[in-house]
Scaffold this active site. Structure first.
Site, PDB file in Angstrom:
ATOM      1  N   PHE A  65       0.826  -1.214   0.000  1.00 58.43           N
ATOM      2  CA  PHE A  65       0.000   0.000   0.000  1.00 58.43           C
ATOM      3  C   PHE A  65       0.863   1.267   0.000  1.00 58.43           C
ATOM      4  O   PHE A  65       0.376   2.362   0.240  1.00 58.43           O
ATOM      5  CB  PHE A  65      -0.913   0.005   1.233  1.00 58.43           C
ATOM      6  CG  PHE A  65      -1.915  -1.111   1.219  1.00 58.43           C
ATOM      7  CD1 PHE A  65      -3.110  -0.970   0.529  1.00 58.43           C
ATOM      8  CD2 PHE A  65      -1.654  -2.306   1.856  1.00 58.43           C
ATOM      9  CE1 PHE A  65      -4.035  -2.001   0.496  1.00 58.43           C
ATOM     10  CE2 PHE A  65      -2.574  -3.345   1.826  1.00 58.43           C
ATOM     11  CZ  PHE A  65      -3.770  -3.189   1.145  1.00 58.43           C
ATOM     12  N   SER A  66       2.145   1.099  -0.278  1.00 59.42           N
ATOM     13  CA  SER A  66       3.125   2.154  -0.063  1.00 59.42           C
ATOM     14  C   SER A  66       2.920   3.399  -0.942  1.00 59.42           C
ATOM     15  O   SER A  66       2.848   3.303  -2.169  1.00 59.42           O
ATOM     16  CB  SER A  66       4.512   1.562  -0.326  1.00 59.42           C
ATOM     17  OG  SER A  66       5.459   2.563  -0.546  1.00 59.42           O
ATOM     18  N   ASN A  67       2.863   4.559  -0.284  1.00 56.99           N
ATOM     19  CA  ASN A  67       2.814   5.820  -1.034  1.00 56.99           C
ATOM     20  C   ASN A  67       4.096   6.020  -1.835  1.00 56.99           C
ATOM     21  O   ASN A  67       4.088   6.601  -2.913  1.00 56.99           O
ATOM     22  CB  ASN A  67       2.656   7.002  -0.072  1.00 56.99           C
ATOM     23  CG  ASN A  67       1.311   6.989   0.635  1.00 56.99           C
ATOM     24  OD1 ASN A  67       0.321   6.561   0.063  1.00 56.99           O
ATOM     25  ND2 ASN A  67       1.294   7.445   1.874  1.00 56.99           N
ATOM     26  N   ILE A  69       6.074   3.672  -3.200  1.00 61.84           N
ATOM     27  CA  ILE A  69       6.042   2.845  -4.419  1.00 61.84           C
ATOM     28  C   ILE A  69       5.225   3.554  -5.503  1.00 61.84           C
ATOM     29  O   ILE A  69       5.658   3.704  -6.653  1.00 61.84           O
ATOM     30  CB  ILE A  69       5.436   1.444  -4.110  1.00 61.84           C
ATOM     31  CG1 ILE A  69       6.453   0.586  -3.349  1.00 61.84           C
ATOM     32  CG2 ILE A  69       4.943   0.735  -5.371  1.00 61.84           C
ATOM     33  CD1 ILE A  69       7.623   0.076  -4.158  1.00 61.84           C
TER      34      ILE A  69
END
Ligand SMILES: *Cc1c(COP(=O)(O)O)cnc(C)c1O
Length: 301
Positions: A65-67, A69
């Site tokens: 869910f990484s911002n 990435i």
């Protein structure tokens, strides 16, 4: 990456209290590369773009869910550079399409490698092997935190931010807070709201910042990435009242904790507090998917 043309607004959050709270809207910097991730990538990407490398490539790490990435994938699309994301969790290999962040990153052109949690923990080995495989690539650590990232955070601070007694930010890997701490004016206090429980954070931040003007305040509300019904209601109420969207992983937790502290008279009368809206709004779609499994009729509006 170009410096944003717009001046980032500082908005007062009217509380009707004896302290004043303001929000600096770094979330408005760019539609895709928003918030602190823009500034953390700023020098990393610009120095790399300046190099005479024919086959450029950007590689980084992150959770599903990484911002970070998502942001790196957007940079890749805009600058037409191939991107590779090493994603934590082998089990995602067959079902990444169900994850909104990974789906958007893929649409931006990012390739993935799914890494087991054990291997993912050994980031130094992973990075060493990547350097061998892709000697010309730019390899950015998880969350984008490195020395150049901290240098980029200086642009969140301006002449206008000098008039505040406190500067506040949500904390993940600590790079953003280290930058705020390093570039803060002498009389300013820095509060970091850590959404990750990590006992090494304080030392990491101090090593990057070189200053001890900051304090960490736990705002994990049950753990990193955990979303409580109470916090979702807080975020929705905040939006209704102030017309500003917060995210449920970072800024929503910071703001709920900050409201509690103000309510409990943590700050002296007359204090002026500035909180940074570090963005992260891309994560709402994924958060709502998780919420749908847990609660009926509860979502981030
Ligand atoms: C990544 C992120 C943070 C935390 O930044 P760190 O430098 O990793 O501490 C805070 N807010 C948002 C919205 C983020 O995406």
């Amino acid at each position: 990456m170009q410096l944003p043309i717009i001046k980032i607004p500082i908005t007062e959050i009217l509380l009707g209290k004896n302290v004043r709270l303001f929000l600096k809207r770094e979330d408005l910097i760019h539609t895709e590369i928003s918030g602190n991730k823009f500034w953390k990538l700023f020098y990393n990407i610009n120095l790399y773009l300046d190099q005479a490398i024919k086959e450029k490539k950007i590689i980084t790490f992150g959770g599903a869910f990484s911002n970070h990435i998502f942001t790196v994938s957007a940079v890749g699309k805009i600058y037409k550079i191939p991107t590779l994301g090493l994603i934590r969790g082998e089990e995602l290999a067959g079902k990444w399409q169900e994850n909104p962040t990974l789906r958007k990153a893929k649409e931006n052109g990012m390739e993935f490698r799914f890494i087991s949690r054990e291997k993912y923990r050994e980031k130094e080995i992973l990075t060493k092997n990547l350097k061998k495989e892709f000697p010309d690539a730019l390899i950015i650590p998880e969350g984008g935190s490195n020395t150049l990232a901290i240098k980029g955070i200086q642009h969140m601070l301006t002449d206008e931010t000098k008039e505040f007694d406190y500067l506040c930010s949500a904390v993940g890997t600590g790079g953003t807070l280290a930058g705020i701490s390093h570039y803060a004016a002498e009389n300013q206090k820095v509060l970091g709201f850590n959404v990750v429980e990590d006992s090494s954070l304080e030392e990491k931040i101090f090593n990057w910042s070189g200053k001890k003007n900051f304090e960490l305040i736990s705002a994990s509300f049950g753990g990193y990435g955990k979303i409580s019904a109470e916090n979702v209601r807080f975020i929705n109420g905040f939006k209704e009242k102030y017309s500003i969207q917060l995210d449920p992983i970072y800024t929503g937790k910071m703001m709920q904790k900050l409201f509690e502290m103000i309510e409990n008279n943590y700050f002296e009368d007359g204090t002026k507090i500035l909180a940074f809206h570090t963005g992260g709004l891309q994560g709402i779609e994924g958060a709502n998917l998780l919420l749908r499994k847990k609660f009926e009729n509860l979502k981030v509006q």
